[in-house]
Write a protein that holds these residues in place. Structure first.
Motif, short mmCIF file in Angstrom:
data_model
loop_
_atom_site.label_atom_id
_atom_site.label_comp_id
_atom_site.label_asym_id
_atom_site.label_seq_id
_atom_site.Cartn_x
_atom_site.Cartn_y
_atom_site.Cartn_z
N GLU A 67 0.81 -1.21 0.00
CA GLU A 67 0.00 0.00 0.00
C GLU A 67 0.85 1.27 0.00
N PHE A 68 2.12 1.15 0.39
CA PHE A 68 3.00 2.31 0.38
C PHE A 68 3.35 2.69 -1.05
N LEU A 85 14.40 -4.07 11.88
CA LEU A 85 13.86 -3.37 13.04
C LEU A 85 14.45 -1.98 13.22
N SER A 86 15.31 -1.54 12.30
CA SER A 86 15.88 -0.20 12.40
C SER A 86 15.87 0.46 11.03
N ARG A 87 16.03 1.78 11.04
CA ARG A 87 16.08 2.53 9.79
C ARG A 87 17.26 2.09 8.93
N LEU A 101 14.18 7.07 0.85
CA LEU A 101 12.96 7.28 1.62
C LEU A 101 13.20 8.29 2.72
N LYS A 102 12.19 9.08 3.00
CA LYS A 102 12.26 10.03 4.10
C LYS A 102 12.12 9.24 5.41
N ASP A 103 12.54 9.88 6.50
CA ASP A 103 12.45 9.23 7.81
C ASP A 103 11.01 8.86 8.16
N GLU A 104 10.04 9.68 7.76
CA GLU A 104 8.64 9.39 8.05
C GLU A 104 8.19 8.12 7.32
N ASP A 107 9.76 5.14 9.03
CA ASP A 107 9.08 4.86 10.29
C ASP A 107 7.73 4.18 10.05
N ALA A 108 7.02 4.59 9.01
CA ALA A 108 5.72 3.97 8.70
C ALA A 108 5.91 2.50 8.33
N ILE A 109 6.94 2.21 7.54
CA ILE A 109 7.24 0.82 7.16
C ILE A 109 7.63 0.01 8.40
N LEU A 110 8.46 0.61 9.25
CA LEU A 110 8.90 -0.08 10.47
C LEU A 110 7.73 -0.34 11.41
N ASP A 111 6.72 0.54 11.41
CA ASP A 111 5.53 0.31 12.23
C ASP A 111 4.80 -0.95 11.78
#
Length: 117
Positions: A67-68, A85-87, A101-104, A107-111
């Motif tokens: 979906e991203f 589990l990390s950026r 990819l931006k940090d946001e 983070d969304a993918i990591l969520d």
């Protein structure tokens, strides 16, 4: 076994491969008492050791990752298999891509990954 033609091709997560290999093993066991070939046993062993999710959860996770906006099916499957589990781990998966990819977005993918891990 000699393969004459490729019938189809599909991306599978390691969890889905494990499920398929177990199913094939059970079918072969019912048909004959032959021991599984070395390569088959090694592939199944690898899938059992390294798959961290169930096949159903893996499919759900891939669907959610797709979906991203900047997500390709191959990357979604790779993320599902590795469960970063990390950026930094996630950036290494995207290292060959022509975009960052931006940090946001990371983070969304990591969520999503944390929800299934």
């Amino acid at each position: 076994m000699i393969v004459k033609e490729v019938v189809g091709e599909e991306l599978l997560t390691l969890a889905e491969v494990k499920e398929l290999l177990i199913q094939i093993m059970e079918e072969r066991r019912e048909e004959s008492d032959e021991e599984q070939v070395y390569e088959f046993r090694k592939a199944l062993n690898h899938a059992e050791i390294f798959s961290k999710l169930s096949a159903a959860d893996a499919k759900k996770m891939v669907a959610e990752l797709l979906e991203f906006e900047k997500m390709k099916p191959t990357i979604a499957v790779r993320i599902t298999d590795i469960l970063p589990l990390s950026r930094d781990e996630l950036r290494s998966i995207y290292a060959k891509e022509k975009f960052t990819l931006k940090d946001e977005e990371l983070d969304a993918i990591l969520d999503v990954v944390r929800k299934y891990a």
